[in-house]
Design a protein around this motif. Structure first.
Motif, PDB file in Angstrom:
ATOM      1  N   LEU A 187       0.605 -16.112  13.954  1.00  0.00           N
ATOM      2  CA  LEU A 187       0.352 -16.186  12.515  1.00  0.00           C
ATOM      3  C   LEU A 187      -0.072 -14.857  11.903  1.00  0.00           C
ATOM      4  CD1 LEU A 187      -1.515 -19.617  12.127  1.00  0.00           C
ATOM      5  CD2 LEU A 187       0.862 -19.070  11.586  1.00  0.00           C
ATOM      6  N   ILE A 188      -0.321 -13.855  12.752  1.00  0.00           N
ATOM      7  CA  ILE A 188      -0.783 -12.576  12.208  1.00  0.00           C
ATOM      8  C   ILE A 188       0.292 -11.927  11.339  1.00  0.00           C
ATOM      9  CG2 ILE A 188      -0.008 -11.095  14.093  1.00  0.00           C
ATOM     10  CD1 ILE A 188      -3.398 -10.954  12.199  1.00  0.00           C
ATOM     11  N   ASP A 189       1.558 -12.185  11.654  1.00  0.00           N
ATOM     12  CA  ASP A 189       2.632 -11.657  10.808  1.00  0.00           C
ATOM     13  C   ASP A 189       2.580 -12.277   9.424  1.00  0.00           C
ATOM     14  OD1 ASP A 189       3.623  -9.931  12.711  1.00  0.00           O
ATOM     15  OD2 ASP A 189       5.033 -11.389  13.543  1.00  0.00           O
ATOM     16  N   TRP A 190       2.215 -13.556   9.371  1.00  0.00           N
ATOM     17  CA  TRP A 190       2.073 -14.221   8.074  1.00  0.00           C
ATOM     18  C   TRP A 190       0.870 -13.661   7.316  1.00  0.00           C
ATOM     19  CZ3 TRP A 190       5.398 -16.771   5.307  1.00  0.00           C
ATOM     20  CH2 TRP A 190       6.481 -17.374   5.937  1.00  0.00           C
ATOM     21  N   HIS A 191      -0.143 -13.234   8.040  1.00  0.00           N
ATOM     22  CA  HIS A 191      -1.286 -12.581   7.401  1.00  0.00           C
ATOM     23  C   HIS A 191      -0.814 -11.331   6.666  1.00  0.00           C
ATOM     24  CE1 HIS A 191      -5.439 -11.284   6.816  1.00  0.00           C
ATOM     25  NE2 HIS A 191      -5.085 -10.084   7.261  1.00  0.00           N
ATOM     26  N   GLY A 192       0.066 -10.563   7.314  1.00  0.00           N
ATOM     27  CA  GLY A 192       0.607  -9.368   6.693  1.00  0.00           C
ATOM     28  C   GLY A 192       1.462  -9.698   5.477  1.00  0.00           C
ATOM     29  N   ARG A 193       2.283 -10.734   5.582  1.00  0.00           N
ATOM     30  CA  ARG A 193       3.134 -11.125   4.446  1.00  0.00           C
ATOM     31  C   ARG A 193       2.292 -11.595   3.270  1.00  0.00           C
ATOM     32  NH1 ARG A 193       5.977 -14.028   8.813  1.00  0.00           N
ATOM     33  NH2 ARG A 193       7.729 -12.711   9.524  1.00  0.00           N
ATOM     34  N   LEU A 194       1.240 -12.328   3.580  1.00  0.00           N
ATOM     35  CA  LEU A 194       0.349 -12.797   2.513  1.00  0.00           C
ATOM     36  C   LEU A 194      -0.355 -11.618   1.838  1.00  0.00           C
ATOM     37  CD1 LEU A 194      -1.151 -15.896   4.341  1.00  0.00           C
ATOM     38  CD2 LEU A 194       0.097 -15.979   2.173  1.00  0.00           C
ATOM     39  N   GLY A 195      -0.691 -10.592   2.624  1.00  0.00           N
ATOM     40  CA  GLY A 195      -1.308  -9.410   2.053  1.00  0.00           C
ATOM     41  C   GLY A 195      -0.390  -8.736   1.043  1.00  0.00           C
ATOM     42  N   ILE A 196       0.897  -8.655   1.366  1.00  0.00           N
ATOM     43  CA  ILE A 196       1.864  -8.064   0.446  1.00  0.00           C
ATOM     44  C   ILE A 196       2.009  -8.935  -0.798  1.00  0.00           C
ATOM     45  CG2 ILE A 196       4.297  -7.443   0.155  1.00  0.00           C
ATOM     46  CD1 ILE A 196       4.321  -6.693   3.127  1.00  0.00           C
ATOM     47  N   PHE A 197       1.985 -10.247  -0.608  1.00  0.00           N
ATOM     48  CA  PHE A 197       2.071 -11.157  -1.754  1.00  0.00           C
ATOM     49  C   PHE A 197       0.863 -10.990  -2.666  1.00  0.00           C
ATOM     50  CE2 PHE A 197       1.479 -15.446  -3.669  1.00  0.00           C
ATOM     51  CZ  PHE A 197       2.656 -15.480  -4.408  1.00  0.00           C
ATOM     52  N   ILE A 198      -0.321 -10.851  -2.063  1.00  0.00           N
ATOM     53  CA  ILE A 198      -1.538 -10.635  -2.855  1.00  0.00           C
ATOM     54  C   ILE A 198      -1.451  -9.302  -3.605  1.00  0.00           C
ATOM     55  CG2 ILE A 198      -4.039 -10.229  -2.722  1.00  0.00           C
ATOM     56  CD1 ILE A 198      -4.095 -12.211  -0.375  1.00  0.00           C
ATOM     57  N   LEU A 199      -0.873  -8.293  -2.967  1.00  0.00           N
ATOM     58  CA  LEU A 199      -0.665  -7.017  -3.644  1.00  0.00           C
ATOM     59  C   LEU A 199       0.172  -7.226  -4.904  1.00  0.00           C
ATOM     60  CD1 LEU A 199      -0.654  -3.910  -3.875  1.00  0.00           C
ATOM     61  CD2 LEU A 199       1.345  -3.913  -2.352  1.00  0.00           C
ATOM     62  N   GLY A 200       1.254  -7.998  -4.773  1.00  0.00           N
ATOM     63  CA  GLY A 200       2.090  -8.281  -5.932  1.00  0.00           C
ATOM     64  C   GLY A 200       1.326  -9.002  -7.025  1.00  0.00           C
ATOM     65  N   LEU A 201       0.469  -9.945  -6.631  1.00  0.00           N
ATOM     66  CA  LEU A 201      -0.344 -10.665  -7.612  1.00  0.00           C
ATOM     67  C   LEU A 201      -1.302  -9.726  -8.334  1.00  0.00           C
ATOM     68  CD1 LEU A 201      -1.262 -13.939  -5.649  1.00  0.00           C
ATOM     69  CD2 LEU A 201       0.301 -13.745  -7.591  1.00  0.00           C
ATOM     70  N   LEU A 202      -1.910  -8.809  -7.598  1.00  0.00           N
ATOM     71  CA  LEU A 202      -2.862  -7.874  -8.207  1.00  0.00           C
ATOM     72  C   LEU A 202      -2.162  -6.931  -9.181  1.00  0.00           C
ATOM     73  CD1 LEU A 202      -5.113  -6.969  -5.147  1.00  0.00           C
ATOM     74  CD2 LEU A 202      -5.660  -8.498  -7.049  1.00  0.00           C
ATOM     75  N   VAL A 203      -0.972  -6.470  -8.814  1.00  0.00           N
ATOM     76  CA  VAL A 203      -0.213  -5.604  -9.724  1.00  0.00           C
ATOM     77  C   VAL A 203       0.162  -6.384 -10.982  1.00  0.00           C
ATOM     78  CG1 VAL A 203       1.922  -4.275 -10.034  1.00  0.00           C
ATOM     79  CG2 VAL A 203       0.664  -4.143  -7.871  1.00  0.00           C
ATOM     80  N   PHE A 204       0.556  -7.656 -10.794  1.00  0.00           N
ATOM     81  CA  PHE A 204       0.863  -8.496 -11.952  1.00  0.00           C
ATOM     82  C   PHE A 204      -0.342  -8.621 -12.874  1.00  0.00           C
ATOM     83  CE2 PHE A 204       0.300 -12.634 -13.925  1.00  0.00           C
ATOM     84  CZ  PHE A 204       1.402 -12.680 -14.767  1.00  0.00           C
ATOM     85  N   ARG A 205      -1.514  -8.881 -12.273  1.00  0.00           N
ATOM     86  CA  ARG A 205      -2.716  -9.067 -13.104  1.00  0.00           C
ATOM     87  C   ARG A 205      -3.084  -7.793 -13.841  1.00  0.00           C
ATOM     88  NH1 ARG A 205      -5.229  -9.994 -16.574  1.00  0.00           N
ATOM     89  NH2 ARG A 205      -7.185 -11.157 -16.849  1.00  0.00           N
ATOM     90  N   LEU A 206      -2.875  -6.663 -13.199  1.00  0.00           N
ATOM     91  CA  LEU A 206      -3.158  -5.382 -13.856  1.00  0.00           C
ATOM     92  C   LEU A 206      -2.271  -5.209 -15.091  1.00  0.00           C
ATOM     93  CD1 LEU A 206      -4.581  -2.618 -13.871  1.00  0.00           C
ATOM     94  CD2 LEU A 206      -2.725  -1.765 -12.415  1.00  0.00           C
ATOM     95  N   ILE A 207      -1.003  -5.505 -14.928  1.00  0.00           N
ATOM     96  CA  ILE A 207      -0.068  -5.378 -16.054  1.00  0.00           C
ATOM     97  C   ILE A 207      -0.383  -6.409 -17.123  1.00  0.00           C
ATOM     98  CG2 ILE A 207       2.365  -5.547 -16.729  1.00  0.00           C
ATOM     99  CD1 ILE A 207       3.039  -4.650 -13.851  1.00  0.00           C
TER     100      ILE A 207
END
Length: 239
Positions: free
Chosen positions: A36-56
């Protein structure tokens, strides 16, 4: 007498609950580890996308999603502490909590992109830094998570306090987008410059974070392969 107003737009609410679900899932996958650690990494990238969205969205979203509406300036904080603040969105202390959470999450994601676990996991940008610096960022990734847990705990305590002491439900408006406030407050904060949810602005706010997430997940390196510090450069045989 109370009136019902629309306060949180749909993109803002989707961001909030997707972030909650992603952080919980990220925590679970990190604790379980293994496959599941690979999914941890994918979720991190998804959270990055969410944070960029919130900034915009904090600049081009609807009125109450914009940072300028709730940014905790010193005068706003002072007015709130003196009981003189009037508003229908995040109060100044709540705004501080929100910005702190987003900042710590940004540190979590940023360090996680370069982290490693010395076993099987390497962040998507691991090859852009040397191993010793990656190890340092991995340590910061772990330390910042403790700050994140503390902020989440304070957030939950605040929700309970407002629900049972101040008799204000802060969760329901984030589900429905609607909030009941007094007529006097509605009149006091009324404005003719309310920014509504715009479809084109929303689409723009999706394109940019999607591009960022694609880029850090390997999209850019696939288009433009660049050797990183992790790779040992070999001199030409003629030298």
């Amino acid at each position: 007498m109370k009136v019902t107003i629309h306060i949180w737009d749909l993109p803002h609410r989707l961001f909030h609950w997707l972030l909650v679900a992603s952080v919980i899932a990220s925590y679970i996958t990190a604790k379980i580890g293994g496959a599941l650690i690979d999914w941890h990494g994918r979720l991190g990238i998804f959270i990055l996308g969410l944070l960029v969205f919130r900034l915009i969205w904090g600049f081009i979203g609807s009125t109450h999603s914009r940072f300028v509406t709730f940014f905790p300036t010193v005068p706003r904080i002072a007015a709130y502490l003196k009981g003189r603040w009037q508003g229908i969105g995040h109060n100044p202390l709540g705004a501080l909590s929100v910005l702190a959470l987003l900042s710590v999450l940004a540190v979590q994601v940023g360090t996680g992109l370069f982290a490693n676990d010395d076993i099987a996991f390497e962040g998507p940008l691991f090859n852009l830094v040397d191993k010793s610096f990656s190890n340092k960022l991995t340590g910061w990734h772990s330390i910042s998570f403790n700050f994140l847990l503390a902020l989440v705990g304070l957030h939950l305590v605040a929700l309970i306090f407002y629900r049972w002491v101040k008799k204000t439900n802060l969760v329901a408006p984030m589900l429905t987008g609607k909030k009941k406030i007094s007529t006097a407050l509605a009149e006091a904060v009324a404005t003719n410059h309310v920014k509504e949810f715009g479809a084109m602005r929303f689409i723009l706010s999706l394109i940019i974070p999607s591009t960022v997430a694609w880029g850090v997940s390997g999209g850019i390196t696939q288009l433009y392969p660049v050797p990183g510090p992790q790779q040992t450069a070999q001199a030409p045989s003629s030298f």
